[in-house]
Every structure is written in C-alpha cells, then in structure tokens.
Design a protein around this motif. Structure first.
Motif, PDB file in Angstrom:
ATOM      1  N   PRO A 192       0.896  -1.135  -0.363  1.00  0.00           N
ATOM      2  CA  PRO A 192       0.503   0.264  -0.317  1.00  0.00           C
ATOM      3  C   PRO A 192       0.789   1.053   0.145  1.00  0.00           C
ATOM      4  CG  PRO A 192      -0.532  -1.743   1.535  1.00  0.00           C
ATOM      5  CD  PRO A 192       0.207  -1.942   1.196  1.00  0.00           C
TER       6      PRO A 192
ATOM      7  N   THR B  13      -2.660  -2.371   7.197  1.00  0.00           N
ATOM      8  CA  THR B  13      -3.833  -1.822   6.908  1.00  0.00           C
ATOM      9  C   THR B  13      -4.815  -1.618   7.526  1.00  0.00           C
ATOM     10  OG1 THR B  13      -4.529  -4.129   6.909  1.00  0.00           O
ATOM     11  CG2 THR B  13      -2.675  -3.654   4.741  1.00  0.00           C
TER      12      THR B  13
ATOM     13  N   SER C 236      -2.609   4.040   5.636  1.00  0.00           N
ATOM     14  CA  SER C 236      -2.426   2.113   5.447  1.00  0.00           C
ATOM     15  C   SER C 236      -0.666   1.864   5.837  1.00  0.00           C
ATOM     16  CB  SER C 236      -2.928   2.126   4.406  1.00  0.00           C
ATOM     17  OG  SER C 236      -3.206   0.560   4.312  1.00  0.00           O
TER      18      SER C 236
ATOM     19  N   PHE D 268     -11.231  -3.733   6.661  1.00  0.00           N
ATOM     20  CA  PHE D 268     -10.023  -4.360   6.437  1.00  0.00           C
ATOM     21  C   PHE D 268     -10.426  -6.202   6.751  1.00  0.00           C
ATOM     22  CE2 PHE D 268      -7.302  -2.251   4.588  1.00  0.00           C
ATOM     23  CZ  PHE D 268      -8.217  -0.569   4.705  1.00  0.00           C
TER      24      PHE D 268
ATOM     25  N   HIS E 156      -7.582  -0.184  -3.891  1.00  0.00           N
ATOM     26  CA  HIS E 156      -6.342   0.956  -4.605  1.00  0.00           C
ATOM     27  C   HIS E 156      -6.952   1.985  -3.690  1.00  0.00           C
ATOM     28  CE1 HIS E 156      -5.091   4.918  -6.784  1.00  0.00           C
ATOM     29  NE2 HIS E 156      -4.107   3.694  -6.858  1.00  0.00           N
ATOM     30  N   TYR E 157      -8.282   2.584  -3.258  1.00  0.00           N
ATOM     31  CA  TYR E 157      -9.004   3.380  -2.500  1.00  0.00           C
ATOM     32  C   TYR E 157      -8.493   3.307  -1.453  1.00  0.00           C
ATOM     33  CZ  TYR E 157     -12.595   5.209   0.913  1.00  0.00           C
ATOM     34  OH  TYR E 157     -13.074   5.854   1.680  1.00  0.00           O
ATOM     35  N   ALA E 158      -8.524   2.187  -0.839  1.00  0.00           N
ATOM     36  CA  ALA E 158      -8.687   1.049   0.480  1.00  0.00           C
ATOM     37  C   ALA E 158      -7.105   1.840   1.110  1.00  0.00           C
ATOM     38  CB  ALA E 158      -9.565   0.274   0.801  1.00  0.00           C
ATOM     39  N   ASP E 159      -6.493   1.387   0.212  1.00  0.00           N
ATOM     40  CA  ASP E 159      -5.109   1.544   0.338  1.00  0.00           C
ATOM     41  C   ASP E 159      -4.526  -0.229   0.749  1.00  0.00           C
ATOM     42  OD1 ASP E 159      -4.037   3.721  -0.293  1.00  0.00           O
ATOM     43  OD2 ASP E 159      -4.725   4.560   1.887  1.00  0.00           O
ATOM     44  N   ALA E 160      -4.865  -1.001   0.289  1.00  0.00           N
ATOM     45  CA  ALA E 160      -4.725  -2.268   1.148  1.00  0.00           C
ATOM     46  C   ALA E 160      -4.540  -3.367   0.077  1.00  0.00           C
ATOM     47  CB  ALA E 160      -6.263  -3.308   0.694  1.00  0.00           C
TER      48      ALA E 160
END
Lengths: 367, 367, 367, 367
Positions: free
Chosen positions: A51, A299, A332, A355, D183-187
């Motif tokens: 990330p 994350t 994140s 998550f 991508h949005y959630a930075d995962a």
C-alpha cells in the motif's frame, strides 16, 4: 466523456509495455472513444507491491484547533442545513477534501451554552470522544447521554440523534465517522428530524447505560446480536480503571499487556464481543513512563488523540512531540511507534473492521 | 447380552402392531439373539408426541438442606478421592441418581473454616452461586476469586480449580454442573492437581475481574472469542443494580422488562455475548410485589433458587410456597409460573444452550 | 421416592471417604429422606478420568439382519401406530434398549412391494443409507426422492415424510437417527400425517436435487443458512467419483487424503458448509488395497456399515473381519482402526456435531 | 498543502450557513492554514439524502470491444511489467479512471495462441467469465484450469496464477476484480512470480474440481471454512442445468424463481455457503421469453454481461437494447430492470459483500 489518453507512446516503452507507434496511438484513441483504459499503462499506480496511501502522516495541534473552533462558535450558527458546527481534519495528501484518511472523518465539534445541534440520522457510523469539558448531552432516540472528559460515545448508523448543551459554558469534542468511506462507496442515506432535541433532561446515567452498562449482564429482552453496540457511553472511570488494572496485574506477574508497560483496551459491542461499530474500531492505550512501543504497521488508517501526558511519535519519516489534545493520523501501512518519558494516555480509532471483514487485514513489525 | 424380549405378543395387537402368533414369537427371539429391538413395540415410549420427562418437578427446602450439609461438615472429610463435600439434589423421577434433571447437577457444597477442597480439573462445566455467607475463595488457575452472597461464579470445563475457606466460619453454596449430561454422552475427562490450593491470597478483586470486569472493554491481549466466559465472578452489586435499573426504566416508560414488574438478566460471555458456559445458561429474575409471571414451558430443564423474598410457584401439578434458599426443578416442557405478593429475587440455571445449539429449542405460552 | 442409600459405610473408608459410623449412617438416611445423594460416594462412576462408555463395540452381520427383516416383512404390518417396519441395533452394553450407542439409533428398515410407510414428522434428525436394492421413494414434504444403492438421504427434524415402494421387489435400507439423544434430553415432538404418501410419482431427480444438486450454485430464492441440508439425496455417482478423484490426485502428487490410500468425504449442508444434520455427522471412506488406517479414538460414538469390499476392524479388544452390509459400532473414546487387503468402501455416521457444538470434542492417536 | 478555501462567503448564506463577512473569510483562511475543512460547506455533497454515485449507467458493446482487443493482440505484448493484456471499462462519470464503478474493475483480456500471461499474485480478488471461445488454461498454484464458454472462474486474493493459451486460436474473456476498492482503501499487495506458467498440462478437470466439484461433499482434509471458494471453476453445464431445473420446477408448481419466468443462481463458496469471494458477488440470471423483471435498486454497483439472447435494459434514464457479449454497469441506488421478448441469459457481478458485511446493504422496489 473525457478519458485521459495514455501518453506513454511518446517515450520509449518500459518493461512489458508496447513500442510507441502510430498504430498504437490509433489503438489508444480507439480505447478512449469506447470508454476503455488499458491495464498495462496503469498497473504501477493501481497495483503497487504494497500500500502507498495518498494520505500522509500529519499532526494537528489542539492548541491551534480549539481557538478556531471557538471563533467558529462566534461566527457560525448551528442549525438545520449546516447541521453541526464541526470542523474536519483534512489530510494534506487528499487534495483538500475533509478526509483525515481515505475512509475516515475526524472533526472538532463545538457547541455554545444552551445551543442545540438539530436532530438527524444517517447511515454513517459515528462516535464522540471528549478530551476536555462537559455539559453537553447527546440525545439518541430520545435517550439523553451526558458527555464528559474521557468518555467514548458510539453512535451507530441510522439512529436519531441531536446534541444539547445544558450548561453555561461552551464545549468542544471530537467526532469520528466513516463519512469518506460511505461517500466513496455510495452508501449514504440521510434524514432530518426536529430542529431541537426532544428532551432537556439531564440524568446521571442514560437509559442505555442502565440497560447495558453492567459487566457480563444482558437484559432478557435484548438477546439478539446487534451490528453495533447498544451501549451509548463508555465512561472514563471504567476505561481508566481497566488500564490501571492491567498495569497492576502486569506488576504482579500476569501477562496481560501489549508489551511491558503498555496497557490497552478495545471498546466492544457487548452483544457480540466484536468491534463497537460496523466500520470503526476504537481503543485506548496507556504507556507507563519510559515505555516505547514496538514499531508496527498495518493495513488501514488510524487516528490518535493524546488524552493526557506527553510523548514522541514516529510515523513514517515524521517525528512529533505530542501533548494533550493533539491529533495525528497514520495512513495504511506506514510504520509508527510512540515513546513516552513521563507516561501517555492515547485514544485511537481506525477502519480496521473494514479490512478484517473483507479479509484484507495485514500487519507486521517494521524496523 | 440380555435383551428384553417384547411381550406384546401375548395380548391383542394394538394399532399398527402385528398379530400375536408363534411365528412372531420366534421372530422376536431371533431379534433378541442378534441384538435387535423392533421400533414398533417401542415407539410410544421413544417418540412421544411431546416431551414426557422421567424427571418430575420437585422442591428442596433450604431449611432441610443446610443442616444436613452442616452435619456432613462434621462427619465427612474433604480431600483427594471424594474431592468435594457436595450433596446433590436427586430428582425423585430419576431412580436415585444424583441428577436434578437428566442433564443437570445441582448440589450444596460445604467448607469448614480453613479447609481446602483439593485442586482438580474436569471437562464438566460448572458454576457456583452463593445464597448466603462468605469467606471462601475459589482459586482458578492460580487466580483467587472471593465468593460472597449474590455472586455467580462460572467455572468452564478443564480449568484447574480448588476452594479455600479463608475465614473462621463455615460456608455453604450451590454448585451447578453438566455432570449428568457429560456422563450420559461419554464426554468426561478428569485430572487431579495439588491437594491444596496454591495460594492463600485474598484479593478484593480477582485477576479475571481486573481483566474482564469493565463494561464493554476488552483487553487487547485477549481478542479471540472463547467458548466460555473469562470473567470468573459476576458480583451481586452489578446484578442487583441491573435489575433495579430495569424496573426504574420501566417506571419511566421504557419497554425493557420481560413483562410488567418482571426484570431479568442473563449472565453472558463478554467475548461473544452468548451464554456464559457452553452447556449451561444462568439468569437472575426479579419480580416486583404483586407480579405473577405468564405460564410458559420450554424444552430443557431449569433449576431455580430463591435468593430473597417469597413466592408461590406452580410447576405442572405442583404448587409450592417458597422462600430464601429453597431450590426447585422444572423438567422439560412442564408449564410453570411464579407469583409473588411481596417481591421475589430468583436465580435460575438450565441446559438451554444444548437445545439451542442443536436446534431443539421450543417454547410456548401454556395455559 | 426410593433413593439408594450408599452402603460404603459398611466397609473401610476409601481415599477421601468418611469413616463408617452410626452417625454417618444416620446422615445418609437423612440424605435419602430429603432426596439427596452425596458426590463423594458417586464420583468414581460419574467423573472418570476419561470416558468409559456403557456401550461396547459390537458387530452385526448383514447376513443375519436381512433374513430377520425379510421375515418381519411377512409377519409385521407397516402402518399407523407402529409407523415403520424398522428393527434397531441394540448395543449389548445398554440393557436391551434399542440404542446402538447412548445417543444414536441405527436400524434396518424393510418395505414390501407397493407398501407405504405412513406420513409423519418428528424432531428427531434422520437419514437413510442404501447398501443394496432400489425401488423405494421417500417423499419429503411432497417431494419424491428415489433411493438407490450408495445413496445417502438426510431427513432433518420436523419435515413430513413417508416412504413408498414403487417396485415389485422388497427393499431394505439403513436408518440412522438421534432418537436416543432426543429421548434422553426430553426434546421429542412427533406428529402424524396421512396414512399414505401423497404422491406416487417417481421422477428421476427430486425437486431438492434440482434446486440444490449443482456444485457451488445456490438458488437466489434460498439464501439464508438452514440448520440442516436442503439437499435430500447425495447420490452414489457423486460420492464414488469424489473418492476416485482423491485417490487419483494423490497418485499425481497432491496431498488430499486422510493418510496414504485413504480417501474420505463428509456429507455437508451446502447452505453452511457444516454438518448435514444438526446432531449427526456422516462420511464415506475408501481404503485402497493394502491400507491400514491409523489407530485413533475420539469422544462420541460412530456407527459403520461396510458398503463394499472386505476389511479387518480393530475396536478396543475386538477384531472382526467384515464384508458388505456388516454394521459395527465404536463407542466414545474406544481406539479403532481398519485394514483392508483388497480395498474397502465404508459408510460411517456419528454424533460428533453434539460434541463439537458443545466444546466437548477430543480426539487423539492411540497406540 | 493546498486546501481549497470555501467560497460560499461571497454569496448570500444558504440555510444553516453563516453570513458572509470579513471575519468569516479570516476564519476560513485560518481553517485552510491548519489543514481543516468545515462540515457546513460540504455536507450537501458528503451526506446526501440517498446515494448519488459519481459513476453513471453505461453500456459497452461487445462488437466494439472485441476488435480493439484483437488489435491490442497485434500491437501490445503480454509479459512482465504490463502483466496482462487487459483493457478496462472506464465509467464515463469517473474521470477517465479504469473503474467501471467506484469499487469495481471489469476488463476484456486477450491472449494469442501459445502466449503466456506471467505468474503473479495480488491481494485483489478476481474472477474470469467466458462469453465465447476456449483454449486458455489459467494455472492457479500449479493447478491448470480450462476456461470455456459459460464458465465462471473465481480467483481469490493472494494465490499465484498465470494464464496459458494452449490452442491455435486467440481467446478473449472478461476479468472482474476489486482493484478500485483495494486501491482506494490502500490494501494492495502485489508480487511477481515466474514469467511463464509452470505447467503446460491440459487436464479435462482441474484438481480443484476433483476435490470440490461434487455437490454437498467435502474432502475430509479440508474442513475449515475458507474466506473464498476453493472451487476454481463453475462449469457452464452446471449453471445451465440449475437454471433449467428452476424453470422446470416452477412449471411444475414449485415456488423457486425470483419472479415468474426469472431463474437465478448465486455462485457460492462451498465451505461456507456464502459469497464466492470476500468482496465480490456473482450470479447468473435467466429470463424466459416475455419476462420483464421488477424494477429495483440497491446500494452497491452491478456489472452485467449478456451471455445469450437479447433484451431491453432500463437503468436510470437509459434504455438499451442488448445482445450477446454486451456489458453494462448499474451504479449504486440506480433503478433498473430488464425485459426480454425471446429469452435472455445474463451474468452479473457486484460489490454486495462489502455492503452486507459492513451493514450498509439496502434495496427496494423502485417504480
């Protein structure tokens, strides 16, 4: 429709990329005309090896926030339309949007003596946390809940709520919500209620505490699990005692702390034992004097507010000395730790339930 | 192998039964020789239209139990081998076995001043409930837990535990276990530990309460759900207050009682919100003066102990006037209700989790 | 009330037992008079160090069972009252009761050409397994389900069902139920329906297979989990192929067998992935030629039927050579294994869900 | 940091907004200097009364997509770096990003004869759906899985996978992923493996189908629930038959269709009965000739591909006539329905699990 045409064709091809050519340009024009974008020009941004949040670690000083909130108390009315005198932390990496992280909202809210914040409900999950002051009652579905220093007050989505300052002094507190996430996901519903809260009562304990505030006891009329906690106030006296108890047990030889001198509790939903809100996790950490936490990363984003004491925070490349009321965000996968010479009480919330429920949670120790 | 040969052949056939004949007799002898029993001669007993428990409703008077326990305190040692000075309620319908119902064990246990009940562990789930007295500490995996009037103390299977009377007076209390069920199911493991409890400490609060006794707060080191409650003491002050709060809320117009004037809480596992023990449910009910509960019945057995006050119990064909310390059992599917002229506090436990987890739970209002 | 008075007082006291005396005799008479039994005289039987089932390992030969069932077909009607021409395996350790283990019922059922077994429903969970023959349809809530060699047909509690032999030949099969458990727990409800099944249709596939018989696919109208499988027939062709596939995969280097040459599948509820019935587990095992299983033991009872091939079974002190149709029971915690020189197909069912859901499951390798 | 300063002060105040003034301008400058944004100027966008997606309903014609993919087959290599020759549907409302909705990725992927797509793994959940063609094997953790018309092939996050075209003809298919969401959630995590798939085997059935492709049967070595389906191919023959069976059952009087003439199945995880992937739902719908579905809307986005037949789609203000291969997206809370004169087979996927697990799912019938 204005799709950006990839411009990679004007330079030499990178690994796995096509050679620039007139035919390729034509193909890319064809993509654009049909509402298409190729993966091979986007993959580096879209699918990084780990990330890389657009959000950045950032610190907001309570000493700067509070005067601005007080000034807003002078200039900005609170009422239907604006709904709340709330001022949001805007992560510098997120283009001026009022988002402390991609998913999270954190704001200081301010209510003058005798003011009401009008009644509404929304699908966004929310909580309030009080770093100082008292005098405001949040009224949830008609149940007035006092707000005092150290209290954590969850407010699950789609419950009617307004706030009323019963006192002669203004009060500020922190709101945390999943506004950015629900906005992103197109999940938002909102409905307005009365302009003023329906009750001016100020009971010592809310109905929710009378029903749910007894450890391990459950009313026989409420046996089904609920997605969010029915307990509307987690009082400081309990949080404080739980942390003191952990440190006392540790001193007596029981392994019950995150690491030596580091006590911590999670606010939980008593109907399930899980997180207090469907999308938000909240915890309270206490560092004994001289403790430095391990450096970790995970994350999901976390927002911290110093409740008491002082400490030194490392978050990515940043180092901050923090004190009472200061707020900071760790996006994140950014490594972080905190050290405290004289002891530190730290409130934290984040988006970890998103998550975990979607099997996207990862964490590790980071050097 | 001595299988009983059906004797129906000697009389006229009932509905769906074969005609008596020499050939049928021979067939039945063939069954017996091969270790077989036909359904058609057994179905009436085995598959009744609704539960017909062998157990019967029965009342045990505290005024009779306690002197016998005291006398046992004089004559019967407590130590390795016998393990506990416990005297079990034996349901008159269950052939002299020490079973208060087919699945449940209920006993009065008695410990003289300075005595120890030796340390052991077993797969049976257990709890203690204290109707009067104090001075004994139950020590669970080294954690000393005080026992006082009104306390409910769960003891999940396979934890080491012993008891120690720290005081100068004898103490009696009630044990509830799933001994008959685990004996029936062939699930029992048992292991002995030291003859004496490892600590004589007498802390005001146990370690388990320090870790788990804060409403809605969970230690960060203990986030996984556990099959039984990690909280080893549910104190009377919390139970009493929860019940008072319900009646106060009801008086203020909130619907939160089982029925008007009837408050009730269930003891729960804070890691899940579910029952406190995998096989046992425990609750506490308070009837305001003048209240009579609805008549209900349900699958599974329930054992009640009057904690305070007086009441009139109807259970099947029985009517009893009950007071402090009295114990009674209501077997599966027997209708029951309680009425109290002057108010009643009532502890109850049962085997409902077995029925719920196996999708066998039924209940209804019964006239 | 006739409670047995402990007679330990007439002999020397064992460890942890009181000294015999006249006072003790009087105390014991007091216990009996009040409906009480002490723990210390019973603990050895009630709380053994590990399960010691009253049930014993036992073998029933198909070659002996089937002729008796056929003879019952001549002499015993099937109809309302007797309900089923079912002959139960009675464990020699269980006092002539029609219980193959404390919790389980296993019976051979027999239906003559054109006969009906009348419609009823009961809370007992049931299944049928067919070791040979065909021609009977079980009709569940109006859905006719063919029964053929190798098929496993679960029948969750409280569904209407009857059987109809559509063919010109008699058919026998095995029923497995939790009758003893529900009888013990006082959980039994039973209701009669029509004397004859409502349909004489004989479709190639049942409605339940049309809705649920497609791997990984779920009808959009049935999205809620159900406590038992909605799939009413697990066909031999699927079971056989799944086992062959495992052995083929193993031969190709994939680790997917219980142990080398030992393939096995569990019949599951497609709405949850869990056991096919709330109280019963069922599996099918295939041993390649020359395989001997590890010796294991577990809490809970298991009943096996040889579907094909031959093997040598060791169960506790017993050794049996078994072949097609033979049935044997292994009670709780008895070590067992099976070896087969020429290959063996083995159906097995047991009460493991009861133990797992109540956190009483244990197993180990045993020498 | 460049936070946009609210400009509302230059115009008259709206409801609940402060009066424009120099002091207010100064306050807003103070907000901007401290990285703050007020709620009251943003609430209308952030907290609408119901979801107003930036994404719009949109249609992509297969007849336009496929030639562009073929042309990419001529001009664009497939290999390390670009990783896949995939061309994504870019929602016209989402600023040229390769996102079919805020959370979802949908792309056409194209592989020439004998080509390999290199091995990698990523946290993004993925699936492939084949509207025409065959010849490609996707190789997952070494298990080669054939891809053929009508097959649905889920690919849970963090499994190694590459694709290999074993045949002499090119093949195109559809990929669906949660790339935008992660991508949005930075995962996002991503890792590369070998440039070429490790096996060129082309078995008729994959190992995953051999282990998991038998209805209701579970290998005894794989009893734990997994977050995603272990079954790597849902074959067309099963899907087709399940839909035909539903319509046949409906014709015979069983209520098992979504509405008359509208059959539908959900692809499920056999270890849980839940959705096939942690973030993605996939279903297949069949409309009999003459059927028009009810108009509905729900939170979350859905992407459809016509598998066979023709239909008329209404989505918000749009009406499209659609045929084989055509793809369209319906964003969150946009009402939609489909009508078909001659029958329609329709594949659909969406992000519903995200909404359901986070308690954000809503749906209703919309006129």
């Amino acid at each position: 429709m204005t799709l950006s045409e990839p411009t990679a064709t004007t330079t030499a091809a990178g690994p796995g990329q096509p050679e620039p050519s007139a035919e390729l340009d034509e193909l890319y024009r064809g993509f654009a005309a049909e509402g298409l974008v190729p993966l091979w020009t986007e993959i580096g941004d879209l699918m990084p090896t780990e990330p890389r949040s657009g959000a950045v670690p950032h610190l907001w000083r309570w000493a700067h926030l509070l005067p601005l909130a007080e000034r807003a108390g002078d200039l900005v009315p609170v009422g239907r339309g604006g709904e709340r005198r709330a001022i949001a932390l805007a992560n510098p990496g997120l283009a001026g949007r009022p988002f402390v992280s991609p998913t999270l909202w954190a704001a200081i809210q301010y209510l003058n003596p005798r003011e009401d914040a009008p009644v509404h409900r929304h699908t966004q999950n929310a909580f309030r946390f009080v770093v100082e002051g008292e005098g405001v009652w949040t009224v949830v579905n008609g149940d007035p809940v006092a707000m005092r220093r150290g209290d954590f007050l969850p407010q699950a989505g789609w419950n009617w709520h307004g706030h009323h300052n019963q006192s002669a002094t203004a009060m500020a507190w922190i709101d945390g919500l999943d506004i950015p996430f629900q906005h992103y996901a197109d999940a938002t519903f909102f409905e307005t209620g009365p302009e003023h809260v329906e009750t001016q009562e100020a009971p010592a304990r809310s109905g929710s505490e009378q029903l749910w505030g007894h450890p391990g006891l459950r009313p026989l009329t409420h046996l089904a699990p609920s997605p969010a906690s029915p307990l509307l106030a987690y009082r400081w006296e309990h949080t404080d005692r739980a942390l003191s108890d952990q440190l006392a047990l540790e001193a007596a030889g029981t392994r019950c702390t995150v690491e030596p001198g580091h006590a911590a509790v999670r606010y939980c939903n008593p109907t399930t034992g899980g997180d207090v809100l469907p999308t938000l996790r909240a915890e309270f950490h206490r560092l004994a004097p001289g403790v430095r936490t391990a450096t970790t990363r995970s994350t999901g984003a976390q927002v911290f507010q110093v409740f008491d004491g002082t400490g030194e925070v490392h978050a990515g490349e940043h180092t901050w000395t923090v004190g009472r009321g200061d707020l900071f965000v760790v996006p994140s996968w950014v490594p972080w730790d905190v050290a405290s010479e004289h002891g530190l009480d730290l409130f934290v919330f984040g988006d970890a339930p998103i998550f975990e429920k979607l099997h996207l949670a990862r964490s590790d120790a980071a050097s």
